[in-house]
Design a protein around this motif. Structure first.
Motif, short mmCIF file in Angstrom:
data_model
loop_
_atom_site.label_atom_id
_atom_site.label_comp_id
_atom_site.label_asym_id
_atom_site.label_seq_id
_atom_site.Cartn_x
_atom_site.Cartn_y
_atom_site.Cartn_z
N HIS A 1 1.28 -11.33 4.69
CA HIS A 1 -0.23 -11.34 4.66
C HIS A 1 -0.64 -12.13 3.14
O HIS A 1 -1.95 -12.43 3.29
CB HIS A 1 -0.78 -10.01 4.46
N PHE A 2 0.12 -12.48 2.26
CA PHE A 2 -0.30 -12.92 1.10
C PHE A 2 0.55 -14.13 0.93
O PHE A 2 1.74 -14.36 1.06
CB PHE A 2 -0.02 -11.88 -0.06
N ARG A 3 0.00 -15.25 0.08
CA ARG A 3 0.56 -16.42 -0.31
C ARG A 3 1.81 -15.98 -1.01
O ARG A 3 1.74 -14.99 -2.03
CB ARG A 3 -0.25 -17.43 -0.94
N ALA A 4 2.82 -16.92 -1.16
CA ALA A 4 4.09 -16.54 -1.88
C ALA A 4 3.68 -16.90 -3.66
O ALA A 4 4.34 -16.35 -4.42
CB ALA A 4 5.18 -17.55 -1.78
N ARG A 5 2.66 -17.86 -3.84
CA ARG A 5 2.35 -18.11 -5.01
C ARG A 5 1.45 -16.89 -5.90
O ARG A 5 1.87 -16.30 -6.89
CB ARG A 5 0.89 -19.16 -5.17
N THR A 6 0.74 -16.29 -5.04
CA THR A 6 -0.10 -15.26 -5.55
C THR A 6 1.01 -14.03 -5.62
O THR A 6 0.98 -13.25 -7.00
CB THR A 6 -1.21 -14.61 -4.64
N LEU A 7 1.61 -13.55 -4.58
CA LEU A 7 2.53 -12.41 -4.68
C LEU A 7 3.51 -12.65 -5.61
O LEU A 7 4.14 -11.63 -6.47
CB LEU A 7 3.17 -12.21 -3.18
N GLY A 8 3.97 -13.93 -5.86
CA GLY A 8 5.46 -14.06 -6.72
C GLY A 8 5.04 -14.05 -8.00
O GLY A 8 5.61 -13.60 -8.98
#
Length: 415
Positions: A82-89
């Motif tokens: 559900h979330f971008r890897a950039r944001t979640l990471g």
């Protein structure tokens, strides 16, 4: 142009065209080291001494924190759908830094399970999970190559960090080094943001490059749980995590009972890393050529030889040989199981399915140190334990072969 030249040119084009995404994956797998057992176990002797813990009590605390993180991973891992890897990471890296600071500042033994929980969830759990899911989703025809390159971060961390931090412990208090780990994790936040400033979103990439699984469809997590193949894979998932973790977790004790210095043992780890990298790259290319169905049933066979070497070792040269066999499996483990879920169950729900597998592996990493720690307290030598471990991996190989042999027929239907 020769075949070698064509392969080199294709690889160069692949690396240049996808360098930011691959580098982001490698960065995340590297930084996950701070929550991995091989790193935490570097400080095991210091932690046990400062908090007056036996092998069994330290193993129990480690198992408790790790087990709870495995349960939370069932929910948290699905966030990658559900979330971008950039944001979640970026969020997870900040949380990992906080977890490292907790280890540095914690004065109470009773809080150790909480600290271990935070390190395991954010490090071994989510940081590596985000990287692996991103590679499996973003790449289809070149999934094996992408996974093998992105997971080089694991290998680099295993090779370099133990030597550096064991050496630094001769100069600095172990708590200071956890503060250094926190600073490094925070440094990864702006780097990740830069690498993924043009990131592919989970939903768009899943739609554009869908890869179906058995029967030509995308399986949900519930459907995967109801299929026998998953349960034939569980012993392998659990075992490598449990006993691979246990080997690194008990490294200081293993060196001590054999009369070696801790530093002389960790000095062998670059051999393990070098072989692991070769195995990782070879398995990645073999995966793209042959698929996981032909390869995965046999990838744990080298562990049988590896743990027999560890059991019989009376000198470091035999340990080095055992590490070569060990690395053959762990290198292939960086690509084959991660691609397996996408190949057999499809990519649409890969985040939640992979989270389920990750939870099993995290649970295994809790069980291994607990079992070995208790058995050490009961005066069962590690050599004896490692013979039993070798027999276990012979059994997991048979289970995978049987399960995959039945399930691959449904891949033929899908094709």
């Amino acid at each position: 142009m020769t075949a070698l030249g064509q392969t080199t040119g294709t690889l160069r084009h692949f690396l240049l065209g996808n360098r930011n995404w691959l580098a982001a994956g490698a960065l995340l797998t590297l930084l996950s080291s701070f929550g991995q057992t091989f790193f935490i176990s570097i400080f095991a002797a210091k932690i046990q001494a400062d908090f007056d813990l036996t092998h069994g009590s330290w193993g129990a605390m480690y198992a408790l924190g790790t087990s709870v993180s495995a349960v939370v991973m069932l929910w948290a891992g699905g966030l990658t759908d559900h979330f971008r890897a950039r944001t979640l990471g970026m969020v997870v890296l900040v949380m990992l830094a906080v977890a490292c600071l907790l280890m540095a500042l914690n004065p109470y033994a009773v809080l150790l399970p909480l600290v271990i929980f935070a390190l395991r969830l954010t490090g071994q759990g989510m940081t590596s999970h985000i990287a692996i899911v991103a590679m499996a989703r973003w790449f289809v025809a070149t999934r094996g190559r992408a996974l093998s390159i992105a997971t080089l971060g694991f290998s680099f961390g295993e090779a370099v960090l133990p030597i550096i931090f064991v050496a630094l412990m001769t100069l600095f208090d172990w708590r200071v080094l956890w503060g250094l780990a926190a600073a490094i994790a925070l440094l990864g936040v702006p780097i990740l943001a830069r690498l993924l400033h043009e990131e592919r979103t989970p939903q768009s990439m899943a739609t554009e490059n869908q890869s179906v699984g058995m029967d030509g469809r995308h399986w949900t997590r519930t459907q995967s749980l109801g299929h026998p193949l998953f349960w034939f894979m569980v012993p392998a998932l659990l075992g490598l995590s449990a006993f691979g973790t246990a080997f690194f977790f008990q490294q200081a004790h293993y060196a001590a009972v054999n009369g070696w210095t801790h530093l002389s043992l960790v000095a062998l780890f670059p051999i393990y890393t070098g072989v692991g990298i070769v195995a990782m790259v070879v398995s990645g290319f073999a995966l793209d050529r042959f698929g996981t169905a032909r390869l995965i049933p046999f990838y744990q066979l080298p562990l049988v030889a590896g743990f027999l070497c560890f059991a019989a070792a009376d000198r470091l040269a035999i340990v080095a040989l055992g590490l070569v066999f060990f690395a053959m499996t762990t290198g292939a483990n960086s690509t084959l199981p991660n691609a397996f879920w996408a190949e057999f169950y499809g990519t649409r729900h890969i985040g939640s399915i992979k989270a389920m597998a990750a939870a099993v592996m995290v649970l295994g990493s809790a069980i291994g140190p607990l079992i070995t720690g208790i058995l050490i307290d009961w005066a069962v030598p590690l050599g004896t334990q490692y013979v039993w471990v070798a027999a276990y991996f012979a059994m997991t190989t048979a289970a995978m072969w049987f399960g995959v042999a039945r399930a691959r027929l449904r891949l033929t239907v899908a094709a």
